[in-house]
Write a protein that holds these residues in place. Structure first.
Motif, PDB file in Angstrom:
ATOM      1  N   ALA A   1      -6.322   6.423   3.670  1.00  0.00           N
ATOM      2  CA  ALA A   1      -6.499   6.554   2.222  1.00  0.00           C
ATOM      3  C   ALA A   1      -5.196   6.945   1.535  1.00  0.00           C
ATOM      4  O   ALA A   1      -4.869   6.451   0.451  1.00  0.00           O
ATOM      5  N   LEU A   2      -4.441   7.843   2.168  1.00  0.00           N
ATOM      6  CA  LEU A   2      -3.157   8.245   1.612  1.00  0.00           C
ATOM      7  C   LEU A   2      -2.231   7.037   1.502  1.00  0.00           C
ATOM      8  O   LEU A   2      -1.538   6.849   0.494  1.00  0.00           O
ATOM      9  N   GLY A   3      -2.229   6.192   2.524  1.00  0.00           N
ATOM     10  CA  GLY A   3      -1.392   4.998   2.507  1.00  0.00           C
ATOM     11  C   GLY A   3      -1.800   4.022   1.418  1.00  0.00           C
ATOM     12  O   GLY A   3      -0.947   3.453   0.725  1.00  0.00           O
ATOM     13  N   VAL A   4      -3.100   3.814   1.250  1.00  0.00           N
ATOM     14  CA  VAL A   4      -3.596   2.913   0.205  1.00  0.00           C
ATOM     15  C   VAL A   4      -3.205   3.431  -1.173  1.00  0.00           C
ATOM     16  O   VAL A   4      -2.784   2.666  -2.057  1.00  0.00           O
ATOM     17  N   LEU A   5      -3.327   4.736  -1.362  1.00  0.00           N
ATOM     18  CA  LEU A   5      -2.962   5.330  -2.646  1.00  0.00           C
ATOM     19  C   LEU A   5      -1.465   5.139  -2.914  1.00  0.00           C
ATOM     20  O   LEU A   5      -1.060   4.792  -4.040  1.00  0.00           O
ATOM     21  N   ALA A   6      -0.636   5.339  -1.875  1.00  0.00           N
ATOM     22  CA  ALA A   6       0.806   5.182  -2.044  1.00  0.00           C
ATOM     23  C   ALA A   6       1.155   3.749  -2.420  1.00  0.00           C
ATOM     24  O   ALA A   6       1.942   3.505  -3.347  1.00  0.00           O
ATOM     25  N   ARG A   7       0.579   2.802  -1.727  1.00  0.00           N
ATOM     26  CA  ARG A   7       0.893   1.398  -2.021  1.00  0.00           C
ATOM     27  C   ARG A   7       0.487   1.046  -3.447  1.00  0.00           C
ATOM     28  O   ARG A   7       1.242   0.379  -4.168  1.00  0.00           O
ATOM     29  N   THR A   8      -0.680   1.482  -3.876  1.00  0.00           N
ATOM     30  CA  THR A   8      -1.146   1.173  -5.229  1.00  0.00           C
ATOM     31  C   THR A   8      -0.216   1.762  -6.277  1.00  0.00           C
ATOM     32  O   THR A   8       0.152   1.097  -7.256  1.00  0.00           O
ATOM     33  N   VAL A   9       0.190   3.006  -6.072  1.00  0.00           N
ATOM     34  CA  VAL A   9       1.074   3.659  -7.043  1.00  0.00           C
ATOM     35  C   VAL A   9       2.432   2.970  -7.088  1.00  0.00           C
ATOM     36  O   VAL A   9       2.978   2.711  -8.171  1.00  0.00           O
ATOM     37  N   VAL A  10       3.005   2.634  -5.932  1.00  0.00           N
ATOM     38  CA  VAL A  10       4.305   1.964  -5.901  1.00  0.00           C
ATOM     39  C   VAL A  10       4.227   0.610  -6.599  1.00  0.00           C
ATOM     40  O   VAL A  10       5.128   0.228  -7.360  1.00  0.00           O
TER      41      VAL A  10
ATOM     42  N   GLU B   1       4.229   7.986   9.052  1.00  0.00           N
ATOM     43  CA  GLU B   1       3.098   7.483   8.283  1.00  0.00           C
ATOM     44  C   GLU B   1       2.495   8.533   7.358  1.00  0.00           C
ATOM     45  O   GLU B   1       1.665   8.204   6.494  1.00  0.00           O
ATOM     46  N   ILE B   2       2.922   9.798   7.490  1.00  0.00           N
ATOM     47  CA  ILE B   2       2.504  10.843   6.545  1.00  0.00           C
ATOM     48  C   ILE B   2       3.612  11.112   5.540  1.00  0.00           C
ATOM     49  O   ILE B   2       3.401  11.105   4.323  1.00  0.00           O
ATOM     50  N   GLY B   3       4.819  11.342   6.022  1.00  0.00           N
ATOM     51  CA  GLY B   3       5.927  11.689   5.137  1.00  0.00           C
ATOM     52  C   GLY B   3       6.290  10.582   4.170  1.00  0.00           C
ATOM     53  O   GLY B   3       6.611  10.840   2.997  1.00  0.00           O
ATOM     54  N   LEU B   4       6.245   9.317   4.633  1.00  0.00           N
ATOM     55  CA  LEU B   4       6.645   8.225   3.756  1.00  0.00           C
ATOM     56  C   LEU B   4       5.725   8.077   2.547  1.00  0.00           C
ATOM     57  O   LEU B   4       6.204   8.015   1.413  1.00  0.00           O
TER      58      LEU B   4
ATOM     59  N   ALA C   1      10.479   4.846  13.795  1.00  0.00           N
ATOM     60  CA  ALA C   1       9.559   4.086  14.653  1.00  0.00           C
ATOM     61  C   ALA C   1       9.542   4.686  16.044  1.00  0.00           C
ATOM     62  O   ALA C   1      10.594   4.986  16.611  1.00  0.00           O
ATOM     63  N   ARG C   2       8.354   4.819  16.581  1.00  0.00           N
ATOM     64  CA  ARG C   2       8.200   5.239  17.975  1.00  0.00           C
ATOM     65  C   ARG C   2       7.457   4.180  18.782  1.00  0.00           C
ATOM     66  O   ARG C   2       7.018   4.434  19.899  1.00  0.00           O
ATOM     67  N   GLY C   3       7.351   3.001  18.188  1.00  0.00           N
ATOM     68  CA  GLY C   3       6.677   1.910  18.887  1.00  0.00           C
ATOM     69  C   GLY C   3       6.687   0.651  18.049  1.00  0.00           C
ATOM     70  O   GLY C   3       6.993   0.677  16.855  1.00  0.00           O
ATOM     71  N   ILE C   4       6.387  -0.466  18.691  1.00  0.00           N
ATOM     72  CA  ILE C   4       6.278  -1.735  17.987  1.00  0.00           C
ATOM     73  C   ILE C   4       5.155  -1.636  16.958  1.00  0.00           C
ATOM     74  O   ILE C   4       4.075  -1.115  17.236  1.00  0.00           O
ATOM     75  N   GLY C   5       5.409  -2.136  15.768  1.00  0.00           N
ATOM     76  CA  GLY C   5       4.401  -2.155  14.719  1.00  0.00           C
ATOM     77  C   GLY C   5       4.478  -1.008  13.739  1.00  0.00           C
ATOM     78  O   GLY C   5       3.876  -1.078  12.657  1.00  0.00           O
ATOM     79  N   HIS C   6       5.198   0.064  14.077  1.00  0.00           N
ATOM     80  CA  HIS C   6       5.268   1.228  13.191  1.00  0.00           C
ATOM     81  C   HIS C   6       5.962   0.892  11.874  1.00  0.00           C
ATOM     82  O   HIS C   6       5.460   1.223  10.793  1.00  0.00           O
TER      83      HIS C   6
ATOM     84  N   ALA D   1       6.248  -0.563   6.067  1.00  0.00           N
ATOM     85  CA  ALA D   1       6.695  -1.518   5.057  1.00  0.00           C
ATOM     86  C   ALA D   1       5.526  -2.099   4.274  1.00  0.00           C
ATOM     87  O   ALA D   1       5.689  -2.508   3.118  1.00  0.00           O
ATOM     88  N   GLU D   2       4.349  -2.132   4.865  1.00  0.00           N
ATOM     89  CA  GLU D   2       3.166  -2.571   4.129  1.00  0.00           C
ATOM     90  C   GLU D   2       2.750  -1.529   3.092  1.00  0.00           C
ATOM     91  O   GLU D   2       2.250  -1.874   2.020  1.00  0.00           O
ATOM     92  N   LEU D   3       2.954  -0.259   3.414  1.00  0.00           N
ATOM     93  CA  LEU D   3       2.603   0.814   2.474  1.00  0.00           C
ATOM     94  C   LEU D   3       3.512   0.797   1.257  1.00  0.00           C
ATOM     95  O   LEU D   3       3.057   1.031   0.124  1.00  0.00           O
ATOM     96  N   THR D   4       4.787   0.563   1.480  1.00  0.00           N
ATOM     97  CA  THR D   4       5.776   0.594   0.394  1.00  0.00           C
ATOM     98  C   THR D   4       6.677  -0.632   0.530  1.00  0.00           C
ATOM     99  O   THR D   4       7.793  -0.533   1.044  1.00  0.00           O
ATOM    100  N   PRO D   5       6.236  -1.784   0.086  1.00  0.00           N
ATOM    101  CA  PRO D   5       6.988  -3.025   0.300  1.00  0.00           C
ATOM    102  C   PRO D   5       8.406  -2.945  -0.276  1.00  0.00           C
ATOM    103  O   PRO D   5       8.591  -2.730  -1.472  1.00  0.00           O
TER     104      PRO D   5
END
Length: 473
Positions: free
Chosen positions: A88-97, A140-143, A163-168, A173-177
């Motif tokens: 939910a935090l990520g969705v909110l961030a993307r919408t605001v950006v 994924e929290i701090g960003l 990043a600590r793994g593939i896909g991170h 970048a999806e959260l904040t394009p």
């Protein structure tokens, strides 16, 4: 962030309002995860961690002025309840950006991310209101928390991505394009988790894959693995570095007598001289990366050179240089360490020591474990110990357990003799040794991975002393 009502936030994140008397109440303060950081109008995000459950602090947050809590369950105070708080935090961030329309500059790399992010922030502030990642809050929290601190006036949002793994990075970048994506380097940090530098490159390159066609990929011309990422993006490519073909290039690189880098900055619009306030030649690459981003956003070469020459450190414990009243210089670079940054710090120490050698000043390298190196750990620690000897560091103090013994052994095998290198058990033992042996003119570098906590050594050496000005600030 931009003003949103609780009803709007609930709709954006797909949450259910609980104990909210008036859904029209707006969030006007920062979005925070620590109840001690709540301000009037804040949205408090309750994460359930292994040791601390944010839900237990919901009432305290509301009493401190929070408009509501983003939570996974009802908490007896105004809350928006969701199944997945992080999501939910990520969705909110993307919408605001997306609503803000600010220019997102994202950067990643194995080493130098935070220092470069700080440089970019200081350059772009001259160009317009800028928000950037505080410290190293690059996950994924701090960003998303950083993104949510942007306002309608924010022109540039500078985000560090780890990043600590593939896909991170793909997820971040999806959260904040981003419109501008910067990749600094591919090194050995997290080698134990990824397995190879090629795998690290695969993960870091997810950033340029996320860029739009009208975006810009800023890539290090001096790092073959980064340069190869040009084939993975549909965005325009801007190269930085010391290579002749770099679009933003450093020439005539040299070190000042006290260990600060100077160079001639070349951009497509001209050239200008730069002398950094930061210590260590490795900051040349960081500065060129920042200059490339600033050039892309319309700053002139004169503006860029002037801003770089005035920029300092914004984040603590990163080549933080302080001279004590008695003439001892403490270099606190203890926030983190990997083989690349360790070598850079040792070279900076050697350069600083040369300016003091004539007066009898010595160089001390107080080093600890470099974590997450996997099977390469023994070889990398041995190599750092050997490098300290090759650079004529006067004293190596290896702090800790097995990895520290490898540092000391590397120095011994390279030709360290007598008490030129010593292995001590912990930070307090290092402090005791240094307090008994330091003398005016000495320079002490303190560096290890964050988990070692060697910043305690630097802090102890500066306690109860008449400190001079912190250089590079």
């Amino acid at each position: 962030m931009i003003t949103l009502s609780l009803a709007e936030i609930a709709d954006i994140v797909g949450g259910q309002p609980h104990d909210i008397p008036d859904p029209a109440v707006t969030v006007t303060g920062p979005v925070v995860r620590d109840s001690r950081e709540v301000e009037p109008g804040s949205l408090f995000v309750a994460f359930a961690g292994e040791r601390v459950d944010g839900h237990d602090y919901a009432q305290r947050a509301v009493e401190a002025g929070a408009a509501a809590v983003l939570a996974a369950r009802p908490v007896g105070v105004p809350a928006i309840v969701v199944d997945d708080v992080l999501g939910a935090l990520g969705v909110l961030a993307r919408t605001v950006v997306e609503r803000l329309g600010t220019t997102v500059v994202a950067l990643t790399g194995s080493a130098g991310k935070t220092s470069t992010k700080d440089l970019i922030a200081q350059l772009l502030q001259r160009h317009g209101p800028t928000v950037w990642t505080p410290g190293s809050l690059n996950n994924e929290i701090g960003l998303p928390l950083t993104a949510l601190s942007a306002t309608s006036e924010t022109q540039h949002l500078v985000l560090e991505m780890g990043a600590r793994g593939i896909g991170h990075i793909h997820y971040l970048a999806e959260l904040t394009p981003p419109r501008i994506g910067l990749v600094l380097n591919v090194g050995s940090a997290h080698l134990g988790e990824f397995g190879s530098r090629e795998a690290i490159a695969q993960a870091k390159g997810e950033l340029v894959e996320a860029l739009p066609e009208d975006g810009c990929a800023v890539l290090n011309a001096d790092d073959p693995l980064v340069r190869a990422m040009a084939s993975r993006t549909k965005a325009r490519v801007l190269l930085f570095g010391e290579a002749p073909e770099a679009d933003v290039r450093g020439e005539k690189v040299r070190m000042t007598p006290d260990g600060r880098p100077a160079f001639e900055l070349h951009t497509p619009t001209g050239c200008s001289d730069v002398t950094l306030r930061l210590y260590g030649e490795h900051h040349v690459s960081n500065a060129l990366a920042a200059a490339a981003v600033a050039h892309e956003l319309g700053m002139s070469v004169t503006e860029i050179a002037e801003a770089l020459s005035e920029a300092g450190t914004l984040s603590r414990w990163r080549m933080e240089v302080t001279e004590r009243g008695d003439g001892v210089t403490v270099v606190n670079d203890a926030y983190n360490a990997n083989p690349e940054s360790m070598r850079a710090a040792l070279r900076a120490l050697a350069a600083m020591g040369q300016a003091r050698a004539a007066d009898g000043g010595r160089t001390w390298a107080v080093l600890g474990q470099m974590a997450e190196l996997g099977d390469a750990s023994l070889a990398e620690h041995d190599a750092v110990g050997r490098l300290a000897v090759r650079l004529n560091v006067s004293k190596l103090v290896a702090v800790g357990g097995r990895e520290a013994s490898w540092l000391q052994l590397g120095a011994y095998n390279e030709g360290s003799w007598g008490e030129e290198s010593v292995h001590v058990s912990d930070a307090q033992a290092a402090v005791d040794l240094l307090r008994s042996e330091l003398r005016p003119g000495d320079v002490v570098l303190v560096k290890a991975s964050r988990s070692v906590g060697l910043e305690k050594v630097a802090q102890a050496l500066l306690e109860n002393s008449t400190e001079g000005e912190v250089a590079g600030r």
